[in-house]
Enzyme design. Sequence first.
Site, mmCIF file in Angstrom:
data_model
loop_
_atom_site.group_PDB
_atom_site.id
_atom_site.type_symbol
_atom_site.label_atom_id
_atom_site.label_comp_id
_atom_site.label_asym_id
_atom_site.label_seq_id
_atom_site.Cartn_x
_atom_site.Cartn_y
_atom_site.Cartn_z
ATOM 1 N N ASP A 115 -3.062 4.623 -2.420
ATOM 2 C CA ASP A 115 -4.130 5.214 -1.608
ATOM 3 C C ASP A 115 -4.532 6.595 -2.137
ATOM 4 O O ASP A 115 -3.661 7.438 -2.397
ATOM 5 C CB ASP A 115 -3.616 5.345 -0.166
ATOM 6 N N ASP A 134 0.859 -1.182 0.000
ATOM 7 C CA ASP A 134 0.000 0.000 0.000
ATOM 8 C C ASP A 134 0.896 1.232 0.000
ATOM 9 O O ASP A 134 1.834 1.316 0.791
ATOM 10 C CB ASP A 134 -0.876 -0.017 1.267
ATOM 11 N N HIS A 142 -11.317 -2.875 3.008
ATOM 12 C CA HIS A 142 -11.285 -2.580 4.446
ATOM 13 C C HIS A 142 -12.087 -1.335 4.818
ATOM 14 O O HIS A 142 -12.187 -1.016 5.999
ATOM 15 C CB HIS A 142 -9.820 -2.400 4.876
ATOM 16 N N ASP A 143 -12.612 -0.616 3.828
ATOM 17 C CA ASP A 143 -13.422 0.577 4.091
ATOM 18 C C ASP A 143 -14.918 0.321 3.885
ATOM 19 O O ASP A 143 -15.726 1.209 4.142
ATOM 20 C CB ASP A 143 -13.035 1.720 3.129
ATOM 21 N N GLU A 176 -6.385 3.988 -6.116
ATOM 22 C CA GLU A 176 -7.704 4.169 -5.505
ATOM 23 C C GLU A 176 -8.235 5.521 -5.975
ATOM 24 O O GLU A 176 -7.707 6.556 -5.615
ATOM 25 C CB GLU A 176 -7.605 4.140 -3.986
HETATM 26 O O1 TEU Z 1 -9.623 5.652 1.658
HETATM 27 C C1 TEU Z 1 -10.047 6.803 0.996
HETATM 28 C C2 TEU Z 1 -11.336 7.294 1.367
HETATM 29 O O2 TEU Z 1 -11.758 8.291 0.813
HETATM 30 C C3 TEU Z 1 -12.098 6.591 2.424
HETATM 31 O O3 TEU Z 1 -11.831 7.215 3.604
HETATM 32 C C4 TEU Z 1 -13.517 6.556 2.110
HETATM 33 O O4 TEU Z 1 -14.016 7.799 1.790
HETATM 34 C C5 TEU Z 1 -14.378 6.039 3.191
HETATM 35 O O5 TEU Z 1 -13.698 5.302 4.116
HETATM 36 C C6 TEU Z 1 -15.444 5.200 2.547
HETATM 37 O O6 TEU Z 1 -15.971 4.327 3.422
HETATM 38 C C7 TEU Z 1 -8.264 5.435 1.821
HETATM 39 C C8 TEU Z 1 -8.052 4.205 2.665
HETATM 40 O O7 TEU Z 1 -8.555 3.088 1.994
HETATM 41 C C9 TEU Z 1 -8.687 4.429 4.017
HETATM 42 O O8 TEU Z 1 -8.618 3.294 4.831
HETATM 43 C C10 TEU Z 1 -7.983 5.587 4.669
HETATM 44 O O9 TEU Z 1 -8.616 5.912 5.879
HETATM 45 C C11 TEU Z 1 -7.952 6.808 3.768
HETATM 46 O O10 TEU Z 1 -7.606 6.529 2.423
HETATM 47 C C12 TEU Z 1 -6.897 7.781 4.259
HETATM 48 O O11 TEU Z 1 -5.622 7.247 4.026
#
Ligand code: TEU
Length: 536
Positions: free
Chosen positions: A197, A96, A312-313, A239
Amino acid sequence: MQWWKNAVIYQIYPRSFNDSNGDGIGDLKGIIERLDYLQYLGIDAIWLSPVYQSPGYDNGYDISDYESIESIFGTMEDMDHLIKEAHRRHIKIIMDLVVNHTSFKHPWFIEAKQNPESDKRDFYIWRKGKEGKVPNHLQSIFGGSAWEYDETSDEYYLHLFTKEQPDLNWENPKVHQAVYDMMNRWVERGIDGFRMDVIDLIGKVPDQEITANGPNLHPYLQEMHQAVLKDKELMTVGETWGATPEIAKQYSNPSRQELSMVFQFEHITLDQIEGNKWHLKPFDFVALKQVFDKWQMELGNEGWNSLFWNNHDLPRAVSRYGNDSKKYREKSAKMLAMMLHLQKGTPYIYQGEEIGMTNTPVYNYEEINDVESKNYYQIAKAEGIDEKEILKAININGRDNARRPIAWTSEKNGGFTTGIPWLALNDNYSEINVEAAVHDKHSIFNFYRQLIQLRHENDIITLGDFEDLSPNHPAMYAYQRTYQGTKWLVMLNFTDQNIETGLDIPVKKIILTNDQMSNLDTTTLKPYEAVLYQRA
Ligand code: TEU
Ligand code: CA
Protein backbone atom coordinates in the site's frame (compact mmCIF):
# COMPACT_ATOMS: atom_id res chain seq x y z
CA MET A 1 10.40 -17.49 -15.89
CA GLN A 2 9.07 -16.28 -12.52
CA TRP A 3 5.58 -17.63 -11.82
CA TRP A 4 3.94 -14.22 -11.71
CA LYS A 5 4.95 -13.29 -15.26
CA ASN A 6 2.21 -15.26 -16.94
CA ALA A 7 -0.12 -15.23 -13.96
CA VAL A 8 -3.46 -13.47 -13.56
CA ILE A 9 -4.18 -12.01 -10.13
CA TYR A 10 -7.67 -11.60 -8.66
CA GLN A 11 -8.25 -8.91 -6.07
CA ILE A 12 -10.66 -9.66 -3.22
CA TYR A 13 -12.11 -6.87 -1.12
CA PRO A 14 -13.20 -9.19 1.68
CA ARG A 15 -15.94 -7.03 3.16
CA SER A 16 -17.89 -7.21 -0.11
CA PHE A 17 -17.03 -10.66 -1.45
CA ASN A 18 -19.11 -13.28 0.35
CA ASP A 19 -20.68 -13.39 3.81
CA SER A 20 -20.72 -16.83 5.45
CA ASN A 21 -22.48 -16.03 8.74
CA GLY A 22 -25.27 -13.60 7.95
CA ASP A 23 -23.84 -10.53 9.68
CA GLY A 24 -23.88 -8.67 6.35
CA ILE A 25 -20.09 -8.47 6.03
CA GLY A 26 -17.98 -10.66 3.80
CA ASP A 27 -15.45 -12.83 5.63
CA LEU A 28 -12.66 -15.41 5.25
CA LYS A 29 -14.96 -18.43 5.43
CA GLY A 30 -17.00 -16.76 2.71
CA ILE A 31 -13.89 -16.58 0.53
CA ILE A 32 -13.12 -20.25 1.14
CA GLU A 33 -16.66 -21.11 -0.02
CA ARG A 34 -15.92 -19.44 -3.35
CA LEU A 35 -12.46 -20.84 -4.09
CA ASP A 36 -13.91 -23.36 -6.52
CA TYR A 37 -15.40 -20.48 -8.46
CA LEU A 38 -12.02 -18.74 -8.63
CA GLN A 39 -10.31 -21.94 -9.68
CA TYR A 40 -12.88 -22.34 -12.44
CA LEU A 41 -12.22 -18.77 -13.57
CA GLY A 42 -8.59 -19.85 -13.82
CA ILE A 43 -6.74 -17.19 -11.80
CA ASP A 44 -3.32 -17.89 -10.30
CA ALA A 45 -3.34 -15.77 -7.18
CA ILE A 46 -5.54 -13.73 -4.91
CA TRP A 47 -4.55 -10.29 -3.68
CA LEU A 48 -6.44 -10.03 -0.43
CA SER A 49 -7.24 -6.50 0.72
CA PRO A 50 -6.62 -6.12 4.48
CA VAL A 51 -8.22 -8.57 6.91
CA TYR A 52 -6.04 -7.58 9.86
CA GLN A 53 -7.39 -6.25 13.14
CA SER A 54 -8.67 -2.75 12.48
CA PRO A 55 -11.15 -0.24 13.89
CA GLY A 56 -12.25 0.30 10.29
CA TYR A 57 -11.93 4.06 9.78
CA ASP A 58 -10.64 3.29 6.28
CA ASN A 59 -12.18 -0.18 5.88
CA GLY A 60 -9.13 -2.09 7.08
CA TYR A 61 -6.40 0.16 5.67
CA ASP A 62 -6.01 1.35 9.26
CA ILE A 63 -4.41 -1.60 11.04
CA SER A 64 -4.21 -1.97 14.81
CA ASP A 65 -2.50 -5.39 14.80
CA TYR A 66 -0.67 -6.74 11.75
CA GLU A 67 -0.63 -10.24 13.15
CA SER A 68 -4.20 -10.93 14.07
CA ILE A 69 -7.35 -11.15 12.01
CA GLU A 70 -10.19 -8.68 12.47
CA SER A 71 -13.01 -10.61 14.16
CA ILE A 72 -15.61 -9.57 11.57
CA PHE A 73 -13.49 -11.44 9.00
CA GLY A 74 -12.81 -14.51 11.15
CA THR A 75 -9.81 -15.92 12.99
CA MET A 76 -6.18 -16.80 12.32
CA GLU A 77 -7.34 -20.43 11.95
CA ASP A 78 -9.64 -19.30 9.13
CA MET A 79 -6.68 -17.50 7.55
CA ASP A 80 -4.49 -20.61 7.73
CA HIS A 81 -7.36 -22.60 6.31
CA LEU A 82 -7.75 -20.14 3.44
CA ILE A 83 -4.05 -20.39 2.60
CA LYS A 84 -4.24 -24.17 2.65
CA GLU A 85 -7.44 -24.45 0.63
CA ALA A 86 -6.21 -21.92 -1.91
CA HIS A 87 -2.91 -23.74 -2.34
CA ARG A 88 -4.76 -27.02 -2.78
CA ARG A 89 -6.37 -25.38 -5.83
CA HIS A 90 -3.03 -23.96 -7.06
CA ILE A 91 -4.06 -20.44 -6.08
CA LYS A 92 -1.50 -18.27 -4.31
CA ILE A 93 -2.23 -15.68 -1.64
CA ILE A 94 -0.83 -12.15 -1.80
CA MET A 95 -1.37 -10.14 1.39
CA ASP A 96 -1.88 -6.39 1.56
CA LEU A 97 1.00 -4.72 3.37
CA VAL A 98 0.02 -1.35 4.84
CA VAL A 99 3.12 0.08 6.47
CA ASN A 100 3.07 3.74 5.52
CA HIS A 101 0.78 4.17 8.52
CA THR A 102 -0.96 2.21 11.26
CA SER A 103 -4.26 2.75 12.99
CA PHE A 104 -4.28 5.20 15.91
CA LYS A 105 -5.43 2.15 17.88
CA HIS A 106 -2.19 0.29 17.20
CA PRO A 107 -0.37 -0.36 20.52
CA TRP A 108 2.69 1.45 19.10
CA PHE A 109 0.70 4.63 18.62
CA ILE A 110 -1.17 4.34 21.89
CA GLU A 111 2.14 4.11 23.71
CA ALA A 112 3.72 6.85 21.61
CA LYS A 113 0.90 9.23 22.46
CA GLN A 114 0.59 8.35 26.14
CA ASN A 115 4.27 8.34 26.89
CA PRO A 116 6.44 10.72 24.86
CA GLU A 117 9.49 9.21 26.56
CA SER A 118 8.83 5.68 25.26
CA ASP A 119 10.82 4.24 22.38
CA LYS A 120 7.54 4.05 20.43
CA ARG A 121 7.34 7.85 20.26
CA ASP A 122 9.81 7.83 17.43
CA PHE A 123 7.80 5.21 15.51
CA TYR A 124 5.64 8.14 14.37
CA ILE A 125 6.28 11.64 13.10
CA TRP A 126 5.86 14.39 15.71
CA ARG A 127 6.62 18.08 15.25
CA LYS A 128 6.13 21.29 17.20
CA GLY A 129 3.63 23.75 15.75
CA LYS A 130 4.73 27.06 14.26
CA GLU A 131 3.25 30.10 16.03
CA GLY A 132 0.26 28.13 17.21
CA LYS A 133 -0.27 26.68 13.75
CA VAL A 134 0.47 23.38 12.00
CA PRO A 135 4.17 22.64 11.33
CA ASN A 136 3.87 23.06 7.54
CA HIS A 137 1.57 22.86 4.54
CA LEU A 138 1.47 19.09 4.05
CA GLN A 139 -2.04 18.02 3.07
CA SER A 140 -3.86 14.78 3.78
CA ILE A 141 -4.70 12.84 0.61
CA PHE A 142 -8.25 12.73 1.96
CA GLY A 143 -8.41 16.53 2.38
CA GLY A 144 -7.32 19.04 5.01
CA SER A 145 -4.02 19.40 6.86
CA ALA A 146 -1.92 16.27 7.33
CA TRP A 147 -1.05 17.39 10.88
CA GLU A 148 -3.16 16.58 13.93
CA TYR A 149 -2.64 18.34 17.22
CA ASP A 150 -1.95 16.27 20.33
CA GLU A 151 -2.71 18.17 23.54
CA THR A 152 -0.78 15.91 25.90
CA SER A 153 2.56 16.73 24.34
CA ASP A 154 1.66 19.98 22.60
CA GLU A 155 2.94 18.47 19.34
CA TYR A 156 1.41 17.50 16.04
CA TYR A 157 1.60 14.07 14.42
CA LEU A 158 1.59 13.44 10.67
CA HIS A 159 -1.18 11.55 8.87
CA LEU A 160 -1.22 11.52 5.07
CA PHE A 161 -4.63 9.82 5.16
CA THR A 162 -7.28 10.14 7.92
CA LYS A 163 -6.24 11.35 11.36
CA GLU A 164 -6.97 7.82 12.56
CA GLN A 165 -4.06 6.66 10.32
CA PRO A 166 -0.84 8.13 11.81
CA ASP A 167 2.19 7.80 9.50
CA LEU A 168 5.02 5.54 10.60
CA ASN A 169 8.44 7.15 10.84
CA TRP A 170 10.63 5.26 8.38
CA GLU A 171 13.59 7.41 9.39
CA ASN A 172 13.67 5.22 12.49
CA PRO A 173 15.48 1.90 11.81
CA LYS A 174 13.46 0.22 14.58
CA VAL A 175 10.37 0.66 12.43
CA HIS A 176 12.08 -1.23 9.60
CA GLN A 177 12.99 -4.12 11.86
CA ALA A 178 9.49 -4.38 13.32
CA VAL A 179 7.98 -4.40 9.82
CA TYR A 180 10.43 -6.96 8.40
CA ASP A 181 9.93 -9.29 11.38
CA MET A 182 6.17 -9.09 10.88
CA MET A 183 6.53 -9.76 7.14
CA ASN A 184 8.76 -12.74 7.78
CA ARG A 185 6.21 -14.28 10.12
CA TRP A 186 3.59 -13.95 7.38
CA VAL A 187 5.95 -15.57 4.90
CA GLU A 188 6.40 -18.43 7.34
CA ARG A 189 2.61 -18.82 7.50
CA GLY A 190 2.82 -19.71 3.82
CA ILE A 191 1.72 -16.63 1.94
CA ASP A 192 3.12 -15.95 -1.53
CA GLY A 193 3.74 -12.23 -1.63
CA PHE A 194 2.72 -8.71 -0.76
CA ARG A 195 0.84 -5.87 -2.37
CA MET A 196 2.40 -2.80 -0.80
CA ASP A 197 0.00 0.00 0.00
CA VAL A 198 1.22 3.51 -0.97
CA ILE A 199 4.76 2.22 -0.71
CA ASP A 200 6.13 5.24 -2.59
CA LEU A 201 5.37 7.38 0.47
CA ILE A 202 7.64 5.63 2.98
CA GLY A 203 10.71 7.64 1.92
CA LYS A 204 8.99 10.91 2.83
CA VAL A 205 10.90 13.88 4.21
CA PRO A 206 8.16 15.73 6.10
CA ASP A 207 10.19 18.83 6.91
CA GLN A 208 10.87 19.41 3.22
CA GLU A 209 7.27 18.57 2.38
CA ILE A 210 8.44 15.65 0.24
CA THR A 211 6.00 12.73 0.36
CA ALA A 212 6.20 10.46 -2.72
CA ASN A 213 9.52 9.21 -4.12
CA GLY A 214 11.68 10.47 -1.27
CA PRO A 215 15.46 10.05 -1.42
CA ASN A 216 15.56 6.96 0.83
CA LEU A 217 12.68 5.07 -0.74
CA HIS A 218 14.75 2.72 -2.89
CA PRO A 219 17.41 2.02 -0.26
CA TYR A 220 14.58 1.04 2.11
CA LEU A 221 13.09 -1.32 -0.46
CA GLN A 222 16.46 -2.89 -1.16
CA GLU A 223 16.91 -3.42 2.54
CA MET A 224 13.43 -4.96 2.78
CA HIS A 225 14.31 -7.25 -0.10
CA GLN A 226 17.39 -8.51 1.73
CA ALA A 227 15.53 -8.89 5.02
CA VAL A 228 12.42 -10.65 3.71
CA LEU A 229 12.09 -11.35 0.00
CA LYS A 230 15.48 -12.57 -1.15
CA ASP A 231 15.77 -16.02 -2.76
CA LYS A 232 12.07 -16.77 -2.34
CA GLU A 233 9.35 -17.26 -4.93
CA LEU A 234 7.42 -14.30 -3.57
CA MET A 235 5.61 -11.78 -5.75
CA THR A 236 5.56 -8.15 -4.74
CA VAL A 237 3.65 -5.27 -6.23
CA GLY A 238 3.97 -1.70 -5.02
CA GLU A 239 1.17 0.83 -5.20
CA THR A 240 2.98 3.84 -6.68
CA TRP A 241 0.75 6.69 -7.83
CA GLY A 242 3.67 8.82 -8.94
CA ALA A 243 5.58 6.26 -11.02
CA THR A 244 6.87 7.07 -14.49
CA PRO A 245 8.44 4.29 -16.59
CA GLU A 246 11.88 5.45 -15.37
CA ILE A 247 10.77 5.19 -11.75
CA ALA A 248 9.03 1.87 -12.37
CA LYS A 249 12.32 0.45 -13.63
CA GLN A 250 13.99 1.47 -10.40
CA TYR A 251 11.47 -0.61 -8.50
CA SER A 252 11.20 -3.57 -10.80
CA ASN A 253 14.51 -4.05 -12.57
CA PRO A 254 15.46 -7.53 -11.31
CA SER A 255 19.09 -6.49 -10.94
CA ARG A 256 18.13 -3.89 -8.33
CA GLN A 257 16.38 -6.42 -6.08
CA GLU A 258 13.40 -4.39 -4.96
CA LEU A 259 9.92 -5.39 -6.16
CA SER A 260 8.46 -7.67 -8.84
CA MET A 261 6.34 -4.86 -10.30
CA VAL A 262 4.39 -1.73 -9.46
CA PHE A 263 0.92 -0.40 -10.08
CA GLN A 264 1.29 2.80 -12.06
CA PHE A 265 -1.73 5.10 -12.36
CA GLU A 266 -0.97 7.25 -15.37
CA HIS A 267 -3.94 5.91 -17.34
CA ILE A 268 -6.18 6.47 -14.33
CA THR A 269 -5.13 10.07 -13.63
CA LEU A 270 -5.04 11.16 -17.28
CA ASP A 271 -8.40 12.92 -17.19
CA GLN A 272 -7.92 14.53 -13.78
CA ILE A 273 -7.42 18.29 -13.64
CA GLU A 274 -4.31 18.97 -11.53
CA GLY A 275 -4.35 15.46 -10.13
CA ASN A 276 -7.74 15.98 -8.51
CA LYS A 277 -9.95 12.91 -8.90
CA TRP A 278 -13.12 14.99 -8.39
CA HIS A 279 -12.31 17.41 -11.23
CA LEU A 280 -12.26 15.63 -14.56
CA LYS A 281 -11.80 16.81 -18.11
CA PRO A 282 -13.15 14.97 -21.15
CA PHE A 283 -11.42 11.74 -21.65
CA ASP A 284 -8.83 11.89 -24.51
CA PHE A 285 -8.72 8.48 -26.15
CA VAL A 286 -5.57 9.05 -28.21
CA ALA A 287 -3.74 10.21 -25.07
CA LEU A 288 -4.95 7.12 -23.22
CA LYS A 289 -3.47 4.87 -25.91
CA GLN A 290 -0.23 6.85 -25.72
CA VAL A 291 0.00 6.12 -22.02
CA PHE A 292 -0.55 2.39 -22.49
CA ASP A 293 1.86 2.29 -25.43
CA LYS A 294 4.53 4.13 -23.50
CA TRP A 295 4.35 1.64 -20.63
CA GLN A 296 4.38 -1.29 -23.05
CA MET A 297 7.44 0.00 -24.90
CA GLU A 298 9.57 1.65 -22.28
CA LEU A 299 9.99 -0.99 -19.60
CA GLY A 300 11.69 -3.33 -22.05
CA ASN A 301 13.61 -5.99 -20.14
CA GLU A 302 14.40 -3.63 -17.28
CA GLY A 303 11.08 -3.71 -15.55
CA TRP A 304 7.69 -5.40 -15.38
CA ASN A 305 4.19 -3.99 -15.92
CA SER A 306 1.07 -4.63 -13.99
CA LEU A 307 -2.16 -4.24 -15.95
CA PHE A 308 -5.42 -3.07 -14.39
CA TRP A 309 -8.55 -1.03 -15.02
CA ASN A 310 -10.05 -1.52 -11.59
CA ASN A 311 -9.39 -1.84 -7.89
CA HIS A 312 -11.22 -1.09 -4.64
CA ASP A 313 -10.42 2.64 -4.97
CA LEU A 314 -11.59 3.11 -8.56
CA PRO A 315 -14.94 3.24 -10.34
CA ARG A 316 -16.15 0.23 -12.30
CA ALA A 317 -14.29 -0.01 -15.61
CA VAL A 318 -17.31 -0.70 -17.81
CA SER A 319 -18.98 2.46 -16.51
CA ARG A 320 -15.83 4.57 -16.72
CA TYR A 321 -14.18 3.42 -19.97
CA GLY A 322 -16.82 1.28 -21.66
CA ASN A 323 -20.57 1.62 -21.97
CA ASP A 324 -22.81 0.29 -19.21
CA SER A 325 -26.09 0.59 -21.14
CA LYS A 326 -28.13 -2.59 -21.55
CA LYS A 327 -27.20 -2.71 -25.20
CA TYR A 328 -23.41 -2.48 -24.91
CA ARG A 329 -22.44 -3.46 -21.35
CA GLU A 330 -21.33 -6.99 -22.16
CA LYS A 331 -19.71 -6.15 -25.43
CA SER A 332 -17.75 -3.17 -24.14
CA ALA A 333 -16.68 -4.98 -20.96
CA LYS A 334 -15.23 -7.78 -23.09
CA MET A 335 -13.51 -5.23 -25.31
CA LEU A 336 -11.83 -3.62 -22.28
CA ALA A 337 -10.82 -7.03 -20.99
CA MET A 338 -9.24 -8.00 -24.29
CA MET A 339 -7.40 -4.71 -24.53
CA LEU A 340 -5.75 -5.22 -21.16
CA HIS A 341 -5.23 -8.96 -21.06
CA LEU A 342 -3.34 -9.17 -24.33
CA GLN A 343 -0.76 -6.60 -23.31
CA LYS A 344 2.59 -7.41 -21.75
CA GLY A 345 2.54 -7.49 -17.95
CA THR A 346 0.63 -9.16 -15.14
CA PRO A 347 -3.13 -8.51 -15.32
CA TYR A 348 -5.29 -7.93 -12.26
CA ILE A 349 -9.03 -8.59 -12.11
CA TYR A 350 -10.93 -6.78 -9.39
CA GLN A 351 -13.82 -8.81 -7.95
CA GLY A 352 -16.99 -8.36 -9.98
CA GLU A 353 -15.11 -7.06 -13.02
CA GLU A 354 -15.36 -10.54 -14.51
CA ILE A 355 -19.17 -10.26 -14.56
CA GLY A 356 -19.18 -6.64 -15.72
CA MET A 357 -20.47 -5.01 -12.54
CA THR A 358 -21.36 -1.34 -13.01
CA ASN A 359 -21.18 1.85 -10.95
CA THR A 360 -23.95 2.43 -8.42
CA PRO A 361 -25.27 5.99 -8.10
CA VAL A 362 -26.10 7.63 -4.77
CA TYR A 363 -28.63 10.44 -4.40
CA ASN A 364 -27.77 11.98 -1.03
CA TYR A 365 -25.04 12.22 1.62
CA GLU A 366 -26.55 9.49 3.80
CA GLU A 367 -26.00 6.90 1.07
CA ILE A 368 -22.24 7.53 0.97
CA ASN A 369 -20.11 5.11 2.97
CA ASP A 370 -16.51 5.80 1.96
CA VAL A 371 -14.47 8.17 4.11
CA GLU A 372 -12.74 9.77 1.11
CA SER A 373 -16.07 10.61 -0.58
CA LYS A 374 -17.58 11.84 2.68
CA ASN A 375 -14.62 14.16 3.29
CA TYR A 376 -14.81 15.46 -0.23
CA TYR A 377 -18.56 16.09 0.11
CA GLN A 378 -18.05 18.11 3.26
CA ILE A 379 -15.12 20.13 1.98
CA ALA A 380 -16.89 20.84 -1.33
CA LYS A 381 -20.11 21.79 0.47
CA ALA A 382 -18.20 24.24 2.66
CA GLU A 383 -16.68 25.74 -0.49
CA GLY A 384 -20.20 26.39 -1.74
CA ILE A 385 -20.22 23.85 -4.57
CA ASP A 386 -23.71 22.79 -5.62
CA GLU A 387 -24.80 19.47 -4.07
CA LYS A 388 -25.79 18.09 -7.50
CA GLU A 389 -22.25 18.70 -8.77
CA ILE A 390 -20.72 17.07 -5.70
CA LEU A 391 -22.85 13.95 -6.00
CA LYS A 392 -22.15 13.79 -9.71
CA ALA A 393 -18.40 13.73 -9.06
CA ILE A 394 -18.82 11.08 -6.37
CA ASN A 395 -20.95 8.96 -8.68
CA ILE A 396 -18.32 9.10 -11.39
CA ASN A 397 -15.23 8.49 -9.30
CA GLY A 398 -16.20 7.58 -5.71
CA ARG A 399 -14.80 4.45 -4.13
CA ASP A 400 -18.16 2.98 -3.06
CA ASN A 401 -18.72 2.09 -6.73
CA ALA A 402 -16.15 -0.67 -6.41
CA ARG A 403 -17.23 -1.75 -2.95
CA ARG A 404 -20.82 -2.85 -3.55
CA PRO A 405 -21.22 -6.50 -2.53
CA ILE A 406 -20.91 -9.20 -5.18
CA ALA A 407 -24.15 -10.79 -6.33
CA TRP A 408 -23.72 -14.55 -6.54
CA THR A 409 -27.30 -15.31 -7.58
CA SER A 410 -30.49 -13.41 -8.40
CA GLU A 411 -31.93 -14.22 -4.96
CA LYS A 412 -32.47 -11.61 -2.24
CA ASN A 413 -29.29 -9.56 -1.71
CA GLY A 414 -27.72 -11.53 -4.52
CA GLY A 415 -26.97 -14.42 -2.19
CA PHE A 416 -24.14 -12.29 -0.76
CA THR A 417 -25.62 -12.49 2.72
CA THR A 418 -28.67 -13.89 4.49
CA GLY A 419 -28.63 -10.76 6.65
CA ILE A 420 -28.51 -7.06 5.87
CA PRO A 421 -25.54 -6.15 3.65
CA TRP A 422 -23.15 -3.55 5.13
CA LEU A 423 -23.50 -1.61 1.88
CA ALA A 424 -26.47 -2.05 -0.44
CA LEU A 425 -25.97 -4.02 -3.66
CA ASN A 426 -26.43 -2.40 -7.03
CA ASP A 427 -30.11 -2.65 -8.01
CA ASN A 428 -29.17 -4.47 -11.20
CA TYR A 429 -28.04 -7.61 -9.36
CA SER A 430 -30.98 -9.75 -10.50
CA GLU A 431 -29.47 -9.48 -13.97
CA ILE A 432 -25.75 -9.02 -13.24
CA ASN A 433 -24.73 -11.88 -10.98
CA VAL A 434 -22.25 -14.74 -10.95
CA GLU A 435 -24.74 -17.55 -11.45
CA ALA A 436 -26.17 -16.00 -14.60
CA ALA A 437 -22.67 -15.28 -15.93
CA VAL A 438 -21.27 -18.75 -15.32
CA HIS A 439 -24.16 -20.42 -17.13
CA ASP A 440 -24.10 -18.18 -20.17
CA LYS A 441 -21.58 -19.45 -22.70
CA HIS A 442 -21.20 -15.97 -24.16
CA SER A 443 -20.89 -14.09 -20.86
CA ILE A 444 -18.20 -11.64 -19.84
CA PHE A 445 -17.15 -14.25 -17.28
CA ASN A 446 -16.54 -16.90 -19.92
CA PHE A 447 -14.65 -14.37 -22.03
CA TYR A 448 -12.31 -13.70 -19.07
CA ARG A 449 -11.82 -17.44 -18.68
CA GLN A 450 -10.70 -17.65 -22.28
CA LEU A 451 -8.33 -14.70 -21.91
CA ILE A 452 -6.74 -16.25 -18.83
CA GLN A 453 -6.34 -19.57 -20.57
CA LEU A 454 -4.80 -17.90 -23.62
CA ARG A 455 -2.19 -16.24 -21.42
CA HIS A 456 -1.33 -19.49 -19.72
CA GLU A 457 -0.89 -21.29 -23.01
CA ASN A 458 0.80 -18.68 -25.22
CA ASP A 459 4.12 -17.07 -24.34
CA ILE A 460 3.53 -14.47 -27.04
CA ILE A 461 1.25 -12.66 -24.57
CA THR A 462 3.82 -12.65 -21.81
CA LEU A 463 6.97 -12.16 -23.84
CA GLY A 464 6.08 -10.86 -27.28
CA ASP A 465 7.11 -7.46 -28.63
CA PHE A 466 4.47 -4.76 -28.75
CA GLU A 467 3.58 -2.34 -31.52
CA ASP A 468 0.69 0.11 -31.84
CA LEU A 469 -0.41 0.00 -35.51
CA SER A 470 -2.56 3.10 -35.48
CA PRO A 471 -1.70 5.43 -32.57
CA ASN A 472 -3.67 8.39 -33.92
CA HIS A 473 -6.94 6.64 -34.72
CA PRO A 474 -9.59 8.45 -32.65
CA ALA A 475 -11.81 5.42 -32.01
CA MET A 476 -9.74 2.27 -32.45
CA TYR A 477 -6.87 0.68 -30.59
CA ALA A 478 -5.01 -1.76 -32.84
CA TYR A 479 -1.84 -3.38 -31.62
CA GLN A 480 0.35 -6.24 -32.62
CA ARG A 481 2.35 -8.73 -30.57
CA THR A 482 5.28 -10.58 -32.13
CA TYR A 483 7.13 -13.57 -30.77
CA GLN A 484 9.37 -16.11 -32.50
CA GLY A 485 7.93 -15.36 -35.94
CA THR A 486 4.28 -15.43 -34.85
CA LYS A 487 2.20 -12.26 -35.01
CA TRP A 488 -1.04 -11.59 -33.16
CA LEU A 489 -3.18 -8.62 -34.06
CA VAL A 490 -5.61 -7.07 -31.58
CA MET A 491 -8.29 -4.72 -32.95
CA LEU A 492 -10.61 -2.87 -30.62
CA ASN A 493 -13.39 -0.39 -31.24
CA PHE A 494 -13.85 1.90 -28.22
CA THR A 495 -17.06 3.50 -29.55
CA ASP A 496 -20.72 2.68 -30.21
CA GLN A 497 -20.29 3.44 -33.95
CA ASN A 498 -19.27 1.36 -36.93
CA ILE A 499 -15.77 2.47 -37.87
CA GLU A 500 -13.28 2.26 -40.69
CA THR A 501 -10.00 1.02 -39.31
CA GLY A 502 -7.77 2.48 -42.02
CA LEU A 503 -5.92 -0.86 -41.95
CA ASP A 504 -6.15 -3.77 -44.34
CA ILE A 505 -4.07 -6.53 -42.87
CA PRO A 506 -3.92 -10.11 -44.15
CA VAL A 507 -4.95 -12.41 -41.34
CA LYS A 508 -5.14 -16.18 -41.07
CA LYS A 509 -7.71 -16.79 -38.36
CA ILE A 510 -9.69 -15.37 -35.47
CA ILE A 511 -8.37 -16.57 -32.11
CA LEU A 512 -10.92 -14.74 -29.96
CA THR A 513 -13.70 -12.21 -30.53
CA ASN A 514 -16.56 -10.60 -28.62
CA ASP A 515 -18.73 -10.57 -31.75
CA GLN A 516 -19.94 -13.78 -33.37
CA MET A 517 -20.13 -11.96 -36.72
CA SER A 518 -16.45 -10.97 -36.78
CA ASN A 519 -14.69 -11.94 -40.00
CA LEU A 520 -11.27 -11.86 -41.60
CA ASP A 521 -11.81 -8.40 -43.10
CA THR A 522 -9.81 -5.97 -40.97
CA THR A 523 -11.02 -2.77 -42.64
CA THR A 524 -14.10 -2.18 -40.46
CA LEU A 525 -15.20 -2.78 -36.88
CA LYS A 526 -18.70 -2.83 -35.41
CA PRO A 527 -19.53 -0.99 -32.14
CA TYR A 528 -17.21 -2.14 -29.33
CA GLU A 529 -16.03 -5.03 -31.47
CA ALA A 530 -12.82 -6.64 -30.20
CA VAL A 531 -10.98 -9.24 -32.25
CA LEU A 532 -7.75 -11.12 -31.79
CA TYR A 533 -6.34 -12.36 -35.11
CA GLN A 534 -3.41 -14.51 -35.99
CA ARG A 535 -1.63 -12.75 -38.84
CA ALA A 536 -1.04 -14.43 -42.15
O1 TEU B 1 -4.68 4.06 -1.65
C1 TEU B 1 -3.82 5.14 -1.84
C2 TEU B 1 -4.43 6.34 -2.29
O2 TEU B 1 -3.72 7.32 -2.48
C3 TEU B 1 -5.90 6.38 -2.49
O3 TEU B 1 -6.45 6.86 -1.34
C4 TEU B 1 -6.25 7.16 -3.66
O4 TEU B 1 -5.65 8.41 -3.66
C5 TEU B 1 -7.69 7.41 -3.83
O5 TEU B 1 -8.47 6.54 -3.13
C6 TEU B 1 -7.99 7.31 -5.30
O6 TEU B 1 -9.29 7.04 -5.52
C7 TEU B 1 -4.34 3.09 -0.71
C8 TEU B 1 -5.47 2.10 -0.59
O7 TEU B 1 -5.64 1.43 -1.81
C9 TEU B 1 -6.71 2.83 -0.13
O8 TEU B 1 -7.83 1.99 -0.09
C10 TEU B 1 -6.43 3.40 1.23
O9 TEU B 1 -7.51 4.19 1.65
C11 TEU B 1 -5.16 4.23 1.24
O10 TEU B 1 -4.07 3.64 0.56
C12 TEU B 1 -4.68 4.43 2.67
O11 TEU B 1 -4.21 3.22 3.17
CA1 CA C 1 -19.70 -12.25 7.86
